[in-house]
Design a protein around this motif. Structure first.
Motif, short mmCIF file in Angstrom:
data_model
loop_
_atom_site.label_atom_id
_atom_site.label_comp_id
_atom_site.label_asym_id
_atom_site.label_seq_id
_atom_site.Cartn_x
_atom_site.Cartn_y
_atom_site.Cartn_z
N LEU A 95 0.82 -1.20 0.00
CA LEU A 95 0.00 0.00 0.00
C LEU A 95 0.86 1.25 0.00
N SER A 96 0.26 2.38 -0.35
CA SER A 96 1.00 3.64 -0.36
C SER A 96 1.42 3.99 1.06
N PRO A 97 2.51 4.73 1.22
CA PRO A 97 2.96 5.08 2.58
C PRO A 97 1.90 5.79 3.41
N ARG A 98 1.14 6.70 2.79
CA ARG A 98 0.12 7.44 3.55
C ARG A 98 -1.01 6.51 3.98
N THR A 99 -1.45 5.60 3.08
CA THR A 99 -2.50 4.65 3.44
C THR A 99 -2.03 3.75 4.57
N CYS A 100 -0.81 3.26 4.43
CA CYS A 100 -0.24 2.37 5.45
C CYS A 100 -0.12 3.10 6.79
N GLU A 101 0.28 4.36 6.75
CA GLU A 101 0.41 5.15 7.96
C GLU A 101 -0.94 5.32 8.65
N GLY A 102 -1.99 5.56 7.83
CA GLY A 102 -3.34 5.67 8.40
C GLY A 102 -3.79 4.38 9.05
N TYR A 103 -3.56 3.25 8.38
CA TYR A 103 -3.91 1.96 8.95
C TYR A 103 -3.14 1.72 10.25
N GLU A 104 -1.85 2.06 10.24
CA GLU A 104 -1.01 1.82 11.42
C GLU A 104 -1.53 2.62 12.61
N HIS A 105 -1.92 3.88 12.38
CA HIS A 105 -2.45 4.71 13.46
C HIS A 105 -3.72 4.10 14.04
N HIS A 159 4.77 11.45 -0.91
CA HIS A 159 3.98 11.32 0.31
C HIS A 159 4.75 11.94 1.47
N ARG A 160 4.07 12.79 2.24
CA ARG A 160 4.66 13.36 3.45
C ARG A 160 4.03 12.66 4.64
N LEU A 161 4.86 11.95 5.42
CA LEU A 161 4.37 11.16 6.54
C LEU A 161 4.21 12.03 7.79
N ARG A 162 3.56 11.47 8.81
CA ARG A 162 3.34 12.22 10.05
C ARG A 162 4.65 12.66 10.69
N THR A 163 5.70 11.91 10.46
CA THR A 163 7.01 12.23 11.04
C THR A 163 7.68 13.40 10.33
N GLU A 175 8.80 12.99 7.27
CA GLU A 175 9.61 12.36 6.23
C GLU A 175 8.89 12.42 4.88
N ILE A 176 9.66 12.73 3.84
CA ILE A 176 9.14 12.75 2.47
C ILE A 176 9.58 11.47 1.77
N VAL A 177 8.61 10.74 1.21
CA VAL A 177 8.95 9.52 0.49
C VAL A 177 8.30 9.57 -0.89
N TYR A 178 8.98 8.95 -1.86
CA TYR A 178 8.46 8.83 -3.22
C TYR A 178 8.08 7.38 -3.46
N ARG A 179 6.98 7.19 -4.16
CA ARG A 179 6.51 5.82 -4.42
C ARG A 179 6.17 5.68 -5.89
#
Length: 199
Positions: free
Chosen positions: A15-25, A169-173, A175-179
């Protein structure tokens, strides 16, 4: 616990980093504390229905009431997706979330620009550094993450085309990641209106 394994083995690789981050939260802040003491094989629809009711009444972490129906529906989607993986992996015979009434919420009506509004918006944006970005967004339908990941190499002004090859994608931390998109449908060539090459 199953949900932690699902995050690691399915969500993070697929999954995309942002989607995964939402699920993790949702999983770490709500699902594990609320349902983590129930073995996967013992989870029943009644457990999920009680969980949703509890979150609607007292789900806020600050103790000031319940979560919105839309937020609890996100919990349902997370649970349903994870439990569907459990079915595919042979850990469950059926998905207990299929038999639960998900919280209902009323979608807000979407309001779009008419021609006059579109012209006014672009005129106001013309004096900002983001005019070209807004112009592309309005005339290509690209997502924000796709627009922010564009490089000059992705744009052919002579042919008036743009190549979508990645997303930012800009994560809650912070961090900027490209996918890179995983599907051919997401990796695409978009024709630009001639005016976009002049913006």
């Amino acid at each position: 616990m199953f949900l932690q394994h699902w995050l690691r083995d399915y969500a993070m690789p697929n999954l995309s980093p942002r989607t995964c981050e939402g699920y993790e939260h949702i999983i770490k802040q709500h699902l594990i504390p609320g349902l983590g003491n129930i073995p996967l094989s013992d989870i029943k629809p009644s457990h999920l229905q009680s969980y949703y009711a509890e979150k609607l009444d007292h789900g806020r972490k600050d103790g000031k009431g319940g979560l919105s129906p839309r937020t609890v529906q996100h919990h349902h989607v997370t649970l349903h997706t994870a439990l569907q993986s459990a079915v595919k992996w042979g850990l469950l015979s059926r998905n207990p979330a299929d038999a639960v009434d998900r919280p209902r919420y009323e979608r807000k009506e979407m309001h779009t620009f008419d021609d006059e509004g579109l012209r006014a918006f672009l005129q106001a944006a013309r004096e900002t550094p983001y005019h070209a970005l807004f112009y592309l967004a309005l005339f290509t339908g690209m997502s924000r993450s796709e627009l922010l990941a564009l490089r000059w190499d992705d744009i052919d002004l002579d042919m008036a085309q743009v190549y979508v090859t990645r997303a930012l994608h800009r994560l809650r931390t912070g961090e900027i990641v490209y996918r890179t998109p995983k599907t051919a449908k997401s990796r695409r060539l978009i024709d630009l209106p001639p005016s976009a090459a002049l913006v």
